[in-house]
Design a protein around this motif. Structure first.
Motif: not given
Length: 443
Positions: A346-350, A354-359, A437-440
């Motif tokens: 997902a990190q590489a994709w973001i 390209q993707p719209l990330v919907v929380d 540990g991915a950034p938030l």
């Protein structure tokens, strides 16, 4: 019948036999314990009074009229009962929650003078293992010695269970002429009522079979936890139950309608879930029996507080067009095979943009921590958007994220069914993203 205080009317609720022509069981007498007839309207009246009662008068006297505050992590019936009890003793009440999901309950709490604090949190339920969750931190502060608040602590307070061990359970035995039922069925919220009643019934007859009902994963039934949420509750012990089964929102409403329309019992969705789950467990057993047995389920509260909840899920009941696309219509196979992506992918994709990330989480949880660049659409609103068709362009890939990846998987499956060519669910949700540990970022 005359009382000096409304609190004397708590308990001693009726046990009502359900007409066999309604439920269709031939060898099992099915009874409803009508906890909706408690004075504040729910089974939680017992626990609230048992937890707070011994301290309210002393707290009011020590603090002076109008001073002092009762605090509970609740957005439902426990909060309602405590708000009434606190007000009766000249104290204020604060409800602390991750999200108020039933507007009617929120309005009633405000009417009762309650303060409502919606803290950001990473789950819908208090999770003691999430040590940096704002809801958990607040709970820890309340529980420290010398706290200025009266914290009733319904998720961990043994007096919650005790209220039903000494009250609800013995009442059932008394009304069954000194016998325990063969079956006891209850929905699992804080687990206080199911645990306390089960203990009391098994003291009379260790052979009593206990069924605990939880909400279907990624579904919302008021007052009921999913199995994952139940494991976060301090009073929950899976060993209490012979069977743990799940009930969906649609099944809860179906059971509720039967109680409302055929039995004259104005039960809410929780009582409907208990009735539906009871019949599902008992029907197969009923066919094998040659002697009569009995079963009891709890009707927790009344329907009036949940009209908005029911209207959203069953608009046809109110003369409106049936709902359109809904995650409740998905099959298990569709959900299991929903397109998903792990954290590193997902990190590489973001990173490609390209993707719209919907929380899909609540606004407070999103404000506390979210993936940079994501947009916040609360799951209930997202479901509304889907009823009118695809809310996104076919040309825009979409990554969906929720607390643990369950709701996002359902919506990914639904969007895929609706024809979106590239939508994926974040496996493990924001919790997995954080743990990796991915950034938030914070608002």
């Amino acid at each position: 019948m005359r009382y000096d205080s409304i609190t004397e009317a708590i308990g001693n609720t009726p046990l009502v036999r359900i007409d066999p022509s309604v439920h269709g069981l031939r060898h099992i007498d099915l009874y409803a314990k009508l906890e909706l007839l408690n004075p504040f309207g729910s089974v939680k009246d017992r626990a609230a009074w048992n937890m707070a009662g011994p301290y309210l008068e002393a707290a009011a006297s020590a603090s002076g009229e109008g001073a002092g505050q009762v605090v509970e992590l609740s957005s439902g019936n426990t909060a309602k009962a405590l708000a009434v009890l606190a007000g009766m003793h000249g104290l204020t009440f604060k409800s602390v929650t991750n999200r108020m999901r039933i507007p009617e309950i929120k309005d009633l709490l405000l009417l009762l003078g309650a303060e409502i604090e919606e803290l950001p949190g990473q789950s819908e339920c208090l999770d003691p293992s999430a040590t940096d969750d704002p809801l958990t931190l607040f709970h820890r502060t309340l529980s420290e010695p010398g706290s200025a608040f009266l914290h009733t602590d319904q998720y961990f307070n043994p007096r919650n269970t005790e209220a039903h061990f000494t009250g609800t359970g013995p009442e059932i035995v008394k009304d069954l002429d000194g016998r325990a039922p063969d079956w006891f069925i209850a929905c699992v919220g804080t687990a206080g009522s199911s645990t306390g009643v089960a203990r009391a019934l098994r003291e009379h007859d260790p052979a009593v079979r206990v069924v605990g009902l939880v909400a279907a994963k990624s579904d919302f039934v008021p007052g009921i936890r999913t199995i994952d949420e139940a494991h976060e509750v301090g009073l929950f012990d899976p060993g209490t139950y012979d069977v743990i089964d799940s009930v969906s929102a649609d099944q809860a409403i179906e059971g509720m309608l039967t109680l409302n329309r055929r039995c004259g019992i104005l039960a809410g969705p929780t009582g409907g879930a208990a009735y539906f789950g009871a019949l599902r467990q008992l029907r197969s057993r009923d066919e094998e029996l040659t002697e009569r047995q009995s079963a009891v389920f709890i009707v927790c509260d009344r329907v009036e507080s949940y009209l908005g909840y029911v209207r959203q899920r069953r608009p046809d009941l109110f003369g409106r067009p049936p709902r359109g696309n809904s995650p409740a219509d998905l099959t298990d196979v569709e959900i299991r095979t929903a397109p998903a992506v792990g954290v590193s992918e997902a990190q590489a994709w973001i990173a490609t943009g390209q993707p719209l990330v919907v929380d899909l989480r609540g606004p407070h949880a999103y404000a506390a921590l979210h993936i940079d660049g994501s947009v916040n659409i609360v799951d209930e609103l997202f479901e509304e958007l889907l009823r009118d068709g695809l809310p996104f362009s076919h040309s825009r890939p979409v990554l969906l994220a929720c607390p643990v990846g369950e709701k996002s998987a359902r919506y990914a499956a639904l969007l895929t069914r609706m024809g979106h060519p590239d939508v994926r669910s974040l496996t493990g949700g924001i919790i997995a993203w954080r743990d990796a540990g991915a950034p938030l970022v914070r608002d």
